[in-house]
Design a protein around this motif. Structure first.
Motif, PDB file in Angstrom:
ATOM      1  N   GLY A 112       0.785  -1.224   0.000  1.00 21.05           N
ATOM      2  CA  GLY A 112       0.000   0.000   0.000  1.00 21.05           C
ATOM      3  C   GLY A 112       0.813   1.267   0.000  1.00 21.05           C
ATOM      4  N   GLY A 113       2.107   1.186   0.343  1.00 19.40           N
ATOM      5  CA  GLY A 113       2.904   2.387   0.486  1.00 19.40           C
ATOM      6  C   GLY A 113       3.828   2.690  -0.672  1.00 19.40           C
ATOM      7  N   VAL A 114       4.349   1.685  -1.328  1.00 17.73           N
ATOM      8  CA  VAL A 114       5.272   1.887  -2.452  1.00 17.73           C
ATOM      9  C   VAL A 114       4.450   1.857  -3.750  1.00 17.73           C
ATOM     10  CG1 VAL A 114       7.315   1.045  -3.643  1.00 17.73           C
ATOM     11  CG2 VAL A 114       7.123   0.812  -1.157  1.00 17.73           C
ATOM     12  N   GLN A 115       4.339   2.992  -4.382  1.00 22.73           N
ATOM     13  CA  GLN A 115       3.479   3.137  -5.557  1.00 22.73           C
ATOM     14  C   GLN A 115       4.263   2.822  -6.840  1.00 22.73           C
ATOM     15  OE1 GLN A 115       0.269   3.814  -5.044  1.00 22.73           O
ATOM     16  NE2 GLN A 115       0.699   3.938  -2.831  1.00 22.73           N
ATOM     17  N   GLY A 194      15.759   5.600  -1.140  1.00 24.40           N
ATOM     18  CA  GLY A 194      15.791   5.976  -2.544  1.00 24.40           C
ATOM     19  C   GLY A 194      14.388   6.060  -3.143  1.00 24.40           C
ATOM     20  N   ALA A 195      13.514   5.138  -2.728  1.00 21.48           N
ATOM     21  CA  ALA A 195      12.137   5.183  -3.223  1.00 21.48           C
ATOM     22  C   ALA A 195      11.420   6.425  -2.730  1.00 21.48           C
ATOM     23  CB  ALA A 195      11.391   3.927  -2.783  1.00 21.48           C
ATOM     24  N   ARG A 196      11.748   6.889  -1.522  1.00 20.89           N
ATOM     25  CA  ARG A 196      11.140   8.121  -1.014  1.00 20.89           C
ATOM     26  C   ARG A 196      11.612   9.323  -1.820  1.00 20.89           C
ATOM     27  NH1 ARG A 196       8.456  11.692  -0.391  1.00 20.89           N
ATOM     28  NH2 ARG A 196       7.973  12.909   1.488  1.00 20.89           N
ATOM     29  N   CYS A 197      12.876   9.320  -2.173  1.00 19.97           N
ATOM     30  CA  CYS A 197      13.396  10.435  -2.964  1.00 19.97           C
ATOM     31  C   CYS A 197      12.805  10.437  -4.375  1.00 19.97           C
ATOM     32  CB  CYS A 197      14.920  10.364  -3.030  1.00 19.97           C
ATOM     33  SG  CYS A 197      15.720  10.599  -1.423  1.00 19.97           S
ATOM     34  N   ASP A 204       6.032  11.217   4.178  1.00 14.92           N
ATOM     35  CA  ASP A 204       6.948  10.779   5.237  1.00 14.92           C
ATOM     36  C   ASP A 204       6.288   9.823   6.231  1.00 14.92           C
ATOM     37  OD1 ASP A 204       8.958  12.292   4.153  1.00 14.92           O
ATOM     38  OD2 ASP A 204       8.531  14.058   5.410  1.00 14.92           O
ATOM     39  N   ASN A 205       4.992   9.946   6.419  1.00 14.64           N
ATOM     40  CA  ASN A 205       4.307   9.053   7.342  1.00 14.64           C
ATOM     41  C   ASN A 205       4.370   7.605   6.862  1.00 14.64           C
ATOM     42  OD1 ASN A 205       3.571  11.112   9.109  1.00 14.64           O
ATOM     43  ND2 ASN A 205       1.686  11.549   7.988  1.00 14.64           N
ATOM     44  N   THR A 206       4.174   7.418   5.580  1.00 17.19           N
ATOM     45  CA  THR A 206       4.277   6.064   5.027  1.00 17.19           C
ATOM     46  C   THR A 206       5.710   5.547   5.121  1.00 17.19           C
ATOM     47  OG1 THR A 206       2.496   6.601   3.476  1.00 17.19           O
ATOM     48  CG2 THR A 206       3.827   4.658   2.991  1.00 17.19           C
ATOM     49  N   TYR A 207       6.645   6.404   4.861  1.00 13.69           N
ATOM     50  CA  TYR A 207       8.061   6.019   4.972  1.00 13.69           C
ATOM     51  C   TYR A 207       8.415   5.654   6.419  1.00 13.69           C
ATOM     52  CZ  TYR A 207      13.158   6.509   4.786  1.00 13.69           C
ATOM     53  OH  TYR A 207      14.503   6.296   4.896  1.00 13.69           O
ATOM     54  N   LYS A 208       7.912   6.451   7.358  1.00 15.12           N
ATOM     55  CA  LYS A 208       8.150   6.170   8.777  1.00 15.12           C
ATOM     56  C   LYS A 208       7.508   4.842   9.190  1.00 15.12           C
ATOM     57  CE  LYS A 208       7.262   8.152  13.362  1.00 15.12           C
ATOM     58  NZ  LYS A 208       6.309   7.122  13.823  1.00 15.12           N
ATOM     59  N   LEU A 209       6.282   4.604   8.717  1.00 20.35           N
ATOM     60  CA  LEU A 209       5.599   3.352   9.046  1.00 20.35           C
ATOM     61  C   LEU A 209       6.344   2.154   8.477  1.00 20.35           C
ATOM     62  CD1 LEU A 209       3.137   1.854  10.203  1.00 20.35           C
ATOM     63  CD2 LEU A 209       1.964   2.288   8.034  1.00 20.35           C
ATOM     64  N   LEU A 210       6.873   2.288   7.293  1.00 20.03           N
ATOM     65  CA  LEU A 210       7.612   1.185   6.665  1.00 20.03           C
ATOM     66  C   LEU A 210       8.875   0.853   7.449  1.00 20.03           C
ATOM     67  CD1 LEU A 210       7.799  -0.744   4.251  1.00 20.03           C
ATOM     68  CD2 LEU A 210       9.027   1.058   2.997  1.00 20.03           C
ATOM     69  N   LEU A 211       9.588   1.876   7.901  1.00 18.93           N
ATOM     70  CA  LEU A 211      10.802   1.637   8.675  1.00 18.93           C
ATOM     71  C   LEU A 211      10.483   1.070  10.059  1.00 18.93           C
ATOM     72  CD1 LEU A 211      13.055   4.720   7.802  1.00 18.93           C
ATOM     73  CD2 LEU A 211      13.040   2.425   6.802  1.00 18.93           C
ATOM     74  N   GLU A 212       9.366   1.482  10.641  1.00 20.75           N
ATOM     75  CA  GLU A 212       8.980   0.917  11.937  1.00 20.75           C
ATOM     76  C   GLU A 212       8.666  -0.578  11.830  1.00 20.75           C
ATOM     77  OE1 GLU A 212       5.730   3.255  13.254  1.00 20.75           O
ATOM     78  OE2 GLU A 212       6.978   4.885  14.072  1.00 20.75           O
ATOM     79  N   GLU A 213       7.982  -0.952  10.769  1.00 27.38           N
ATOM     80  CA  GLU A 213       7.699  -2.372  10.573  1.00 27.38           C
ATOM     81  C   GLU A 213       8.980  -3.160  10.322  1.00 27.38           C
ATOM     82  OE1 GLU A 213       4.958  -3.761  11.120  1.00 27.38           O
ATOM     83  OE2 GLU A 213       3.767  -1.947  11.394  1.00 27.38           O
ATOM     84  N   LEU A 214       9.913  -2.562   9.611  1.00 29.65           N
ATOM     85  CA  LEU A 214      11.189  -3.246   9.394  1.00 29.65           C
ATOM     86  C   LEU A 214      11.964  -3.404  10.700  1.00 29.65           C
ATOM     87  CD1 LEU A 214      13.337  -4.396   7.422  1.00 29.65           C
ATOM     88  CD2 LEU A 214      14.286  -2.081   7.343  1.00 29.65           C
TER      89      LEU A 214
END
Length: 634
Positions: A112-115, A194-197, A204-214
């Motif tokens: 859902g986060g990486v488009q 890199g995908a965020r850039c 950033d919220n999706t990026y933060k959530l992805l790193l928290e799950e990792l």
């Protein structure tokens, strides 16, 4: 390789677990049968040797040894040691299972986060998911023997598709003496940045959530590694193992059936086969085998974790979630309950009994309350009751503070009882024994001195009422001041100026004629913290004795002074009659204005003089003064 039998015990029935006793795979029989047969073989060998190969003297010695071993075998704490050990093992076993990293949360976040539905977006999502699966594979390969046998080298990992050859070169080029299962996680974070850039991750919220799950995924990998490195202390395992093995080695000799003809207690039967000893071995040794199987669930036992199955399942599901299922949604349609405000799914014939059960509304739904208790009360009455409750609690708090400032109850009551007992004994001796000596008087003085020290009464009793007493010698003792107004912690000794000043005040008030003053110290030298002043009175020619005595029978104010007078027994001795005066210090004696009033009061109180000399007795709260009953000169 876990043995699952949950469906077989879904419903409780008669002998429900009995069907499980016939299972062989993962059973206690499969785990314990070798040790059981070895124990029984050794027991049989010792029994045959005792019965057929030992001489009579040797048999008698063996019998004594068997009795000794059986007596002291119970000292080994089998249940205590095994119970705690197995409980610790089971808790550790389940915690290790919950620490196995699962990719379900990461794959949902990635999907859902990486488009991006293009080739690069698909490659990005699959690579990120593969890095997470590679990290889990590396840690499981480090702790599980079954996984290591499947992937013994990194070449097998590459061949399995979890790592590319370029990634293997990069992995091996990073030199570290420690386990490198965390390297794919770092690759994951760099690729996500890199995908965020690039804008593949929208915010950033999706990026933060992805790193928290990792991080949560990597934390479970680390926890598995530490469970594998930090074992249960070896000494604990050794103690349990030695306790079980030593107990049954002793039982090999102590549980032998001895010759019944020798008459040993408890050896009346000779059954050859120790049935209950074998059952005890089965239970205790089986308990130890349970701990032995669960202490490391990443092995290849029947009940160990299916780590290879977990690897296959996690890899297949995660790849499907981030690739095939990305953007693949079914067409939205109205559900069959679109216009139904109370949707109820249907039941089959096997589940119709559920409809007959009423819906649970709560444990108090059917509770009955009497009608008279269901009426609301006026708020005014509730407020009044609340104010009374607050006032009562406030008074109770003040009373507790007063009690806290009071002296020790033991010393207080002890001094009061000792002094009261001494006073009664003295009165009895005076009335019955004419030869009352001065030595006994001195002895009583010492008792009063001890009582004054232990039972000095403070003003913390909260008695603010005044008391009046009548002196039968013709004087009226003035109203005693309340205890709360008595000044404490004053000096006991006064100088001459204070004495002269007090005499002048007494003369001005015309309470008593000019009589020589005799200072009686109230509790002086006996209760230093509580100085109640001096008592100025001259009741008789004999010496006065003062004791600080708390009187528990005169707490109420005296409204009628005549009721205080009590008849005294007449004494036949010519010696002066002893008088007891109990009142608060600083007493003043006044003379009745008319003799007729005095006689009338004496007649009302039924007080009779003795030997022409009146008696004087006053009951109050404070000090005691004793003397003869001589009349005060007017």
């Amino acid at each position: 390789m876990t043995i699952t039998y949950t469906a077989r015990v879904a419903n409780a029935r008669f002998c429900g677990f009995s069907k499980l006793l016939l299972a062989w795979k993962g059973s206690i029989y499969k785990v314990l049968y070798k040790e059981f047969l070895a124990f029984f073989a050794m027991y049989t060998a010792i029994s045959i040797t005792y019965r057929f190969f030992l001489e009579n003297d040797q048999k008698r010695y063996f019998e004594k040894l068997s009795i000794y071993c059986n007596h002291y075998a119970s000292l080994i704490p089998m249940s205590f040691v095994l119970g705690f050990y197995v409980t610790l093992i089971v808790n550790r076993w389940w915690n290790q299972y919950t620490s196995i990293p699962l990719p379900d949360r990461i794959m949902c976040t990635l999907s859902g986060g990486v488009q991006g539905g293009d080739e690069h977006g698909r490659l990005l999502r699959r690579t990120l998911m593969r890095y997470a699966s590679l990290s889990a594979l590396l840690i499981l390969r480090s702790v599980s023997t079954a996984v290591f046998k499947r992937f013994p080298t990194m070449d097998h990992v590459v061949e399995a598709g979890f790592m590319t050859r370029e990634e293997r070169k990069k992995f091996e080029s990073l030199h570290s003496p420690y386990n490198k299962y965390w390297i794919p996680c770092v690759w994951f974070t760099n690729l996500a940045a890199g995908a965020r850039c690039e804008g593949r991750i929208k915010d950033d919220n999706t990026y933060k959530l992805l790193l928290e799950e990792l991080n949560d995924f990597r934390g479970k990998c680390s926890m598995l590694f530490h469970y594998d490195m930090i074992s249960i202390p070896l000494v604990y395992t050794q103690v349990v193992t030695l306790a079980v093995y030593s107990f049954f080695l002793v039982c090999l000799i102590g549980r032998q059936f001895l010759d019944p003809s020798q008459g040993y207690p408890g050896h009346d039967l000779d059954l050859y086969v120790p049935i209950f000893t074998l059952l005890q071995f089965f239970f205790y040794a089986g308990w130890l085998k349970v701990a032995e199987q669960l202490i490391n669930p990443f092995g290849e036992d029947d009940d160990d974790f299916e780590t290879n199955w977990l690897i296959d399942r996690n890899f297949q599901v995660s790849m499907m979630a981030v690739d095939e299922m990305y953007g693949d949604l079914p067409k939205m349609e109205r559900d069959r309950y679109w216009n139904d405000s109370n949707p109820r799914p249907p039941y089959t014939a096997a589940t119709l009994f559920v409809l007959r059960k009423p819906s649970f509304q709560g444990s108090t739904f059917d509770m009955a309350i009497p009608k008279e208790d269901m009426h609301f009360q006026p708020l005014e009455e509730i407020a009044e009751n609340f104010e009374e409750s607050v006032t009562r609690n406030h008074n109770l708090a003040l009373f507790n503070r007063l009690l806290g400032s009071a002296p020790s109850p033991t010393g207080f009551m002890g001094g009061a009882l000792r002094c009261t007992s001494a006073q009664l004994q003295r009165l009895t001796r005076v009335s019955s024994d004419p030869s009352f000596s001065d030595a006994e008087d001195e002895e009583e003085k010492s008792v009063g001195r001890n009582a004054g020290t232990a039972g000095s009464m403070p003003s913390g009793l909260g008695l603010d009422t005044t008391q009046s007493t009548i002196c039968s010698c013709g004087g009226l003792i003035s109203t005693c001041p309340p205890l709360s107004s008595v000044e404490f912690n004053k000096q006991v000794e006064r100088d001459g100026k204070d004495e002269e000043k007090d005499e002048k005040i007494m003369e001005k008030e015309s309470l008593v004629p000019k009589i020589p003053t005799h200072t009686v110290q109230a509790s002086a030298g006996r209760s230093p913290p509580l100085a109640l002043g001096r008592i100025k009175s001259q009741l008789c020619s004999s010496s006065a004795t003062n004791r600080s005595v708390p009187d528990f029978f005169s707490f109420q104010p005296i409204s009628d002074p005549a009721k205080v007078m009590t008849p005294k027994p007449q004494l036949t001795n010519s010696k002066a009659e002893a008088v007891s005066l109990l009142t608060v210090p600083t007493l003043e004696v006044s003379i009745f204005s008319e003799n007729s009033e005095r006689k009338q009061m004496l007649a009302d109180s039924q007080w009779l003089p003795s030997n022409g000399k009146p008696q004087c007795q006053c009951v109050g709260l404070g000090s005691e003064v004793t003397g003869s009953g001589s009349k005060v000169k007017e």
